[in-house]
Each structure stands twice: as C-alpha cells, then as structure tokens.
Enzyme design. Structure first.
Site, PDB file in Angstrom:
ATOM      1  N   LYS A 180      83.779 130.836  23.320  1.00 37.14           N
ATOM      2  CA  LYS A 180      84.703 129.922  24.189  1.00 37.14           C
ATOM      3  C   LYS A 180      84.808 128.325  24.148  1.00 37.14           C
ATOM      4  O   LYS A 180      83.479 127.910  24.523  1.00 37.14           O
ATOM      5  CB  LYS A 180      83.596 129.702  25.931  1.00 37.14           C
ATOM      6  CG  LYS A 180      85.822 129.935  26.893  1.00 37.14           C
ATOM      7  CD  LYS A 180      84.675 129.168  27.687  1.00 37.14           C
ATOM      8  CE  LYS A 180      85.634 127.560  27.870  1.00 37.14           C
ATOM      9  NZ  LYS A 180      86.446 126.862  27.963  1.00 37.14           N
ATOM     10  N   GLU A 255      72.446 122.041  25.854  1.00 32.56           N
ATOM     11  CA  GLU A 255      72.795 119.820  25.295  1.00 32.56           C
ATOM     12  C   GLU A 255      73.676 119.426  26.053  1.00 32.56           C
ATOM     13  O   GLU A 255      74.935 119.833  26.103  1.00 32.56           O
ATOM     14  CB  GLU A 255      73.235 120.461  23.800  1.00 32.56           C
ATOM     15  CG  GLU A 255      72.383 121.249  22.973  1.00 32.56           C
ATOM     16  CD  GLU A 255      70.806 119.933  22.563  1.00 32.56           C
ATOM     17  OE1 GLU A 255      70.505 119.123  23.432  1.00 32.56           O
ATOM     18  OE2 GLU A 255      69.909 121.027  22.007  1.00 32.56           O
ATOM     19  N   CYS A 289      78.073 112.462  22.833  1.00 35.52           N
ATOM     20  CA  CYS A 289      76.964 112.286  23.892  1.00 35.52           C
ATOM     21  C   CYS A 289      75.622 111.637  23.529  1.00 35.52           C
ATOM     22  O   CYS A 289      74.881 110.518  24.641  1.00 35.52           O
ATOM     23  CB  CYS A 289      75.624 113.802  23.469  1.00 35.52           C
ATOM     24  SG  CYS A 289      76.105 114.415  22.124  1.00 35.52           S
ATOM     25  N   GLU A 390      76.586 108.512  33.053  1.00 39.57           N
ATOM     26  CA  GLU A 390      77.417 108.467  32.126  1.00 39.57           C
ATOM     27  C   GLU A 390      78.496 108.109  31.903  1.00 39.57           C
ATOM     28  O   GLU A 390      79.429 109.113  33.270  1.00 39.57           O
ATOM     29  CB  GLU A 390      77.239 109.601  31.851  1.00 39.57           C
ATOM     30  CG  GLU A 390      77.468 110.088  29.962  1.00 39.57           C
ATOM     31  CD  GLU A 390      77.629 111.416  29.401  1.00 39.57           C
ATOM     32  OE1 GLU A 390      78.106 112.803  29.889  1.00 39.57           O
ATOM     33  OE2 GLU A 390      76.897 111.811  28.369  1.00 39.57           O
TER      34      GLU A 390
HETATM   35  N1  NAD Z   1      73.900 117.015  24.300  1.00 38.95           N
HETATM   36  C1  NAD Z   1      74.178 117.121  22.775  1.00 38.95           C
HETATM   37  O1  NAD Z   1      74.714 118.020  22.325  1.00 38.95           O
HETATM   38  C2  NAD Z   1      76.113 116.835  23.664  1.00 38.95           C
HETATM   39  C3  NAD Z   1      77.311 116.584  22.558  1.00 38.95           C
HETATM   40  C4  NAD Z   1      78.648 116.468  22.947  1.00 38.95           C
HETATM   41  C5  NAD Z   1      79.520 116.463  24.309  1.00 38.95           C
HETATM   42  N2  NAD Z   1      77.911 116.321  24.753  1.00 38.95           N
HETATM   43  C6  NAD Z   1      78.822 116.246  26.889  1.00 38.95           C
HETATM   44  O2  NAD Z   1      79.549 116.902  26.604  1.00 38.95           O
HETATM   45  C7  NAD Z   1      80.351 116.184  27.743  1.00 38.95           C
HETATM   46  C8  NAD Z   1      81.685 116.282  27.626  1.00 38.95           C
HETATM   47  O3  NAD Z   1      81.839 117.963  27.490  1.00 38.95           O
HETATM   48  P1  NAD Z   1      83.480 118.224  28.412  1.00 38.95           P
HETATM   49  O4  NAD Z   1      83.725 117.385  29.162  1.00 38.95           O
HETATM   50  O5  NAD Z   1      84.132 119.107  27.466  1.00 38.95           O
HETATM   51  O6  NAD Z   1      82.009 118.434  29.075  1.00 38.95           O
HETATM   52  P2  NAD Z   1      81.750 119.962  30.270  1.00 38.95           P
HETATM   53  O7  NAD Z   1      80.502 120.620  30.723  1.00 38.95           O
HETATM   54  O8  NAD Z   1      83.730 120.077  31.173  1.00 38.95           O
HETATM   55  O9  NAD Z   1      82.877 121.472  29.231  1.00 38.95           O
HETATM   56  C9  NAD Z   1      82.061 122.264  28.086  1.00 38.95           C
HETATM   57  C10 NAD Z   1      82.377 122.919  28.171  1.00 38.95           C
HETATM   58  O10 NAD Z   1      82.140 124.421  29.632  1.00 38.95           O
HETATM   59  C11 NAD Z   1      83.069 125.115  29.394  1.00 38.95           C
HETATM   60  N3  NAD Z   1      83.059 124.698  31.380  1.00 38.95           N
HETATM   61  C12 NAD Z   1      83.197 124.130  32.116  1.00 38.95           C
HETATM   62  N4  NAD Z   1      82.744 124.523  33.338  1.00 38.95           N
HETATM   63  C13 NAD Z   1      82.128 125.799  33.070  1.00 38.95           C
HETATM   64  C14 NAD Z   1      81.667 127.308  33.986  1.00 38.95           C
HETATM   65  N5  NAD Z   1      81.699 126.883  35.379  1.00 38.95           N
HETATM   66  N6  NAD Z   1      80.622 128.479  33.100  1.00 38.95           N
HETATM   67  C15 NAD Z   1      80.678 128.166  32.228  1.00 38.95           C
HETATM   68  N7  NAD Z   1      81.866 126.555  30.964  1.00 38.95           N
HETATM   69  C16 NAD Z   1      82.297 126.010  31.732  1.00 38.95           C
HETATM   70  C17 NAD Z   1      84.068 124.040  29.720  1.00 38.95           C
HETATM   71  O11 NAD Z   1      85.490 124.638  29.549  1.00 38.95           O
HETATM   72  C18 NAD Z   1      83.798 123.518  28.001  1.00 38.95           C
HETATM   73  O12 NAD Z   1      83.874 124.685  27.175  1.00 38.95           O
HETATM   74  C19 NAD Z   1      79.508 115.166  27.986  1.00 38.95           C
HETATM   75  O13 NAD Z   1      78.978 115.115  29.201  1.00 38.95           O
HETATM   76  C20 NAD Z   1      78.703 115.093  26.851  1.00 38.95           C
HETATM   77  O14 NAD Z   1      77.235 113.981  26.390  1.00 38.95           O
HETATM   78  C21 NAD Z   1      76.813 117.051  25.435  1.00 38.95           C
HETATM   79  O1  LIG Z   2      77.675 115.763  18.563  1.00 41.23           O
HETATM   80  C1  LIG Z   2      77.737 115.502  17.738  1.00 41.23           C
HETATM   81  C2  LIG Z   2      77.361 114.166  16.771  1.00 41.23           C
HETATM   82  O2  LIG Z   2      77.801 114.507  15.537  1.00 41.23           O
HETATM   83  C3  LIG Z   2      76.198 113.586  17.118  1.00 41.23           C
HETATM   84  S1  LIG Z   2      76.097 111.926  16.675  1.00 41.23           S
HETATM   85  O3  LIG Z   2      76.516 111.358  17.727  1.00 41.23           O
HETATM   86  O4  LIG Z   2      76.626 111.252  15.896  1.00 41.23           O
HETATM   87  O5  LIG Z   2      74.855 111.638  16.426  1.00 41.23           O
END
Ligand code: NAD
Ligand SMILES: O=C[C@H](O)CS(=O)(=O)O
Length: 500
Positions: A180, A255, A289, A390
């Site tokens: 998804k 993550e 992130c 954040e």
């Molecule tokens: N640590 C990492 O590797 C990493 C990498 C990239 C982004 N992020 C984090 O992601 C966030 C930004 O992304 P976002 O706004 O898309 O996050 P989000 O949590 O809103 O959504 C992420 C995914 O989860 C889905 N989702 C939402 N509600 C859900 C539920 N109740 N059940 C199952 N799935 C659900 C969304 O549709 C989307 O596909 C930031 O907090 C960022 O730090 C973390």
């Molecule tokens: O989340 C994906 C990114 O590539 C990680 S990074 O910001 O480049 O370290």
C-alpha cells in the site's frame, strides 16, 4: 510535461498480474504540490481489493518460494536495468508528485537501482550457518525461509526508494508482497509495478493496492494471510500499527520519525559544517526522516555559524523542483504547511529568536504551490517543543552548548533516535561521539542525510522497534530462521540424554 510522462488519467490496482479498478470505483485526485495541477486519479480501494491481493499473493508465493533464489534474483536484476533505463522519466515524475527538486529525485531513484542490484546479489548468498552437531553422524544447519506473504506500507516522502528497500529483499527471499503506497504519491508505485511486470515477475508476487491508511492499511493488518507488516511513516501511525499487530501476534517492522541533530564543535571546519547543515536541513524542504532540525553549536563559534548560515540560506532558490536551479521545493500539502506554521507560533511563544524565514511564500511563481521559507531559530532551549518534536519542514533550531558532553546529552534527550552528526577535527571527540550518540546512524563531518543502501537503516527509541530496512538486516524482517538436523547414523540418536 505532465501529458507526456503520465499516460493514464486513472491509476488502477495491480493484483495477480492484472490491472483492476477498485471494487468500489472510488478515486481521489493527486496534485503536484509545486503547481496544484491534478496529475492523476488514484483509487481509494476497500477491503475486497485487499482480500483479493492477499489471496493472489498467497497463491503465487508457493511457487515463487520454489524458484531457485539465483533465478529470483535475475528478475530483480532486470528490474534494476529497467529502472536505470527509465531513471530520468521516473525522476521527473517523482518531482511532480512529491515536489522534491530534480537532483534529489534522481538520487532517490538511484537508491532504488542500487537496491535492485544489491539484493539481486543476495540471490546467490542468502547465507545460513552450518554448525557441528552434538552427536556422531549428524549434521546441523540453519537456513533462511521466506515468511510467506508480507505487507508493506510506505510514506510519501521517499515513495520509490523506501518501497525498494522493502519489496526487493522480500521478493529475493521468496515472499510475495501486498503493497500500500501513500495516496499522495502513487505514481512511483504504478511505475514500479509496471517495471516488475515487464521484468517478468510472476503474477501475484507483487500486488499494489492504492487507498487510505485507515481502510487499506488497516485491512492489511487484519488479513491473516499477511504474516509481516513492514511500515515506514509517522510515529503515531506506527504505534497504532504495532499495537494492532501485537494483538494478532503479527511480526512488524517500524521505521518512524526523527529529530536529528548536527553538533558543531569549536574546532570544526565551519564551511563544511554550514554546507552539511544546509543540505541536510533544507534539502527536500526538511521532509526527510533524517533531516537535520537541531544544531548544537559550541558557544565560541555560535555567532559565526549564525552569520554564515543566514548568508547561505538567503541564496537558496525556492520553487518548482523541475527547474534545475531550484534548491528547495514545496511542502507536500496544506496539512504539512499548516503544521510548520503552527511551530513558528510555538517557537516564538517559547522565546526562541527567529533569525530568518518563518513565513509562507504565496506571491508570483509561488502563488499556486505550498511553499515555506527556510527557517532558522537561535537561542533555543532543549526543553522547547521546537527542539523536541518532529516538524517535517525546513526549520532548524540552534542550541548553544559548552561541551561535547552537553551536546550529546541534548541529542539523546529526545524521543527519537534516527540520525546524528558531528563536525570536529579532534579524533577523540569523533570516537566519543560515535560511541555515545544514541541514534541508529551517525555521521562524522557530514550532515545527517545520505544513507547508503548496503548498510542497515533505522533508529533507536521512538524511531523504530529494533528492526532495520536496507543492508543485510532487511533480510531478517522477511525471513524466518529454520534449524535443520540431518541424522545419517541409521539409528535413532537422542540429544539431551546423558549417556555417560
Ligand atoms: N525512519 C524512516 O525510515 C522514515 C523514512 C521516511 C519517512 N519517515 C517518517 O514518515 C513520516 C512522513 O510520512 P507520512 O506522512 O506518509 O506518514 P504517515 O504515518 O501518515 O503514513 C505512512 C503510511 O501509512 C499509511 N497509514 C496511515 N494511517 C494508517 C493506519 N491507520 N493503518 C495503516 N496504515 C496507515 C499511510 O497511508 C501511508 O501509506 C515522518 O514522520 C517521517 O519521519 C520515516
Ligand atoms: O529515507 C530515505 C533517505 O534516502 C534516507 S537519507 O535521508 O538519504 O539518509
């Protein structure tokens, strides 16, 4: 431009190797955050579509697991080659749906290509262990087995790279996938599904179901067939997923967010530090992130760093990322913009000093997108919300410190633990910092971003739950260890019986 690159008006789900309308026929518009132009309609699928995808995956996985891993890897190799051929088109589409500037989009697509070739190599390894047995004429080993059907849920900020971090190791290990993608950025998922199809992945091994998290994401967790959920996204959604998976004893890899910091010591190369902060804080408009959102600066170089940063921030061009001269693109949507604006109010009320930025751009070329000026607060106290939460935007808080120990303590005081960095010329400080910074990723004399795909990616505390994407660690999410004992003595030997 849009017309040429996107060939369909409505995306469809990809289930069992075929393209389907969602069973409820519902769609929503996907907009370019730089222009507000509608790019495509994306399905808002329902439970029926998730069920169909999970069942197709279950059926396909049985045969896929029997395909020798080096042959599974060849499909990934072809996926990598197709991504390479289409790198420029994929990058432009990524900029259009996500907003990140074109050079960053190319970097993200390259991460996916790298992951394809890296995981293709794993098809000839997938190492287990052999060990001596306690008994004569007996052989003992452990092998990796696929988990079965895995569910992956991905965010909008790295819509193709993160999908490859999860789906490629899952597939090479012999699993089938239900994916998804985020509703904001479905075009990368559509393009990647087409690439899998053209690369000859058997039908049903990857299934893409578009839709909301609360409907499609939650339905995936409810499917008994789906044995693992691998999620990247926000902390609040991750917690909710973890508790639901916990009730169902479903394996879950999370993550989540970050509050990443750069430490600048008094002996740092300040030009290098400024460059590292600029790139990791304002690149991708702070929507990584791993984005730097705090700088712990030694008090002896604080003033100079402030001056240099302000000078460089003033040079950053903000606009549509398809223009190669633009350095900072838009914010993903109105909700993201409102959240950042809210933190401007909070920062000022808390008593931080706003050095630059803090406002939206709404005139001229910025009139129709979601743009926010790169922002720098100083004299921020570690207890302030802008130093702890954040924000997910181009906002940095400078926190003055007197020593490395103080900087490390502040770094470790937040709920997240994804990435951190230190600028110093002192080797003793380098080794102290890499040991004591409580984050999954530590950079020395570089910003907080720029992870390479063959190393584990993830963080401590509120950033994750002990699993990692990328690197060999990703295989642990998508495989079960199986211990195998082969007794060739011809008689029933019994371990754990004291025969002395
Ligand atoms: N640590 C990492 O590797 C990493 C990498 C990239 C982004 N992020 C984090 O992601 C966030 C930004 O992304 P976002 O706004 O898309 O996050 P989000 O949590 O809103 O959504 C992420 C995914 O989860 C889905 N989702 C939402 N509600 C859900 C539920 N109740 N059940 C199952 N799935 C659900 C969304 O549709 C989307 O596909 C930031 O907090 C960022 O730090 C973390
Ligand atoms: O989340 C994906 C990114 O590539 C990680 S990074 O910001 O480049 O370290």
């Amino acid at each position: 431009m849009t017309q040429k690159l996107i060939q369909v008006e409505k995306l469809q789900n990809f289930i069992n190797g075929k393209w389907y309308e969602p069973s409820n026929r519902l769609h929503t518009a996907v907009t370019n955050p730089a222009t507000m132009e509608t790019l495509v309609q994306v399905p808002l699928s329902g439970l029926e579509d998730v069920k169909a995808a999970a069942e197709a995956a279950k059926k396909a996985q049985k045969n896929w697991a029997l395909v020798p891993a080096p042959q599974r890897a060849e499909v990934l190799f072809r996926v990598g080659m197709l991504m390479k051929e289409r790198k420029e088109t994929l990058s432009q589409l990524l900029t259009m749906e996500n907003g990140k500037v074109i050079e960053e989009a190319r970097g993200e697509v390259q991460e996916g290509i790298d992951m394809a070739f890296y995981m293709a190599g794993e098809g000839r390894r997938l190492f287990g262990q052999t060990t001596p047995s306690e008994l004569k004429d007996k052989f003992a080993m452990s092998v990796r087995s696929p988990v079965g059907v895995v569910g992956i849920i991905t965010p909008w900020n790295f819509p193709i790279a993160i999908a490859t971090w999860k789906s490629f190791p899952a597939i090479v290990a012999g699993n089938a996938v239900v994916w998804k993608p985020a509703t904001e950025t479905p075009i990368m998922a559509y393009e990647l599904a087409k690439i899998f199809e053209e690369a000859g992945l058997p039908e049903g091994v990857i299934n893409v179901v578009f839709g909301s998290g609360s409907t499609v994401g939650e339905a995936m967790i409810d499917q008994e067939i789906i044995r693992v959920i691998s999620f990247t996204g926000s902390n609040s959604v991750g917690r909710n997923i973890a508790s639901k998976c916990g009730e169902r004893l479903k394996k879950v890899s999370l993550e989540m967010g970050g509050k990443n910091a750069v430490i600048v010591m008094d002996d740092a190369d300040l030009s290098l530090a400024v460059e590292g902060i600029l790139w990791s804080a304002y690149g991708t408009s702070g929507q990584r992130c791993t984005a730097c959102s705090r700088v712990m600066v030694h008090k002896d170089v604080k003033e100079e760093l402030e001056e240099r940063l302000q000078k460089e921030i003033a040079k950053l061009t903000i606009g549509n990322g398809l223009d190669a001269s633009v350095k900072v693109g838009p914010i993903i949507n109105q909700g993201g913009l409102e959240k950042i604006k809210q933190y401007m109010k909070i920062g000022k009320e808390e008593g931080a000093t706003l050095l630059t930025g803090g406002f939206t751009l709404e005139e001229g070329e910025h009139a129709s997108g979601h743009y926010f000026a790169p922002t720098l607060f100083t004299d921020v106290a570690p207890s302030m919300r802008i130093a702890k939460e954040e924000i997910f935007g181009p906002v940095v808080s400078l926190i003055p410190v007197e020593s490395l120990e103080e900087a490390i303590e502040i770094n470790n005081s937040v709920e997240y633990g994804l990435s951190s960095s230190i600028f110093t010329r002192d080797v003793n400080k380098v080794f102290t910092a890499q040991r004591d910074l409580d984050t999954g990723i530590v950079y020395i004399n570089a910003g907080t971003t720029g992870a390479e795909i063959h190393l584990p990616f993830g963080g401590t505390k509120g950033t994750g739950n002990g699993h990692r994407d990328s690197g060999l660690a990703a295989l642990d999410v998508f495989t079960e260890w199986k211990s195998v004992y082969v007794d060739f003595s011809g008689k029933l030997q019994r371990a754990q019986i004291d025969v002395e």
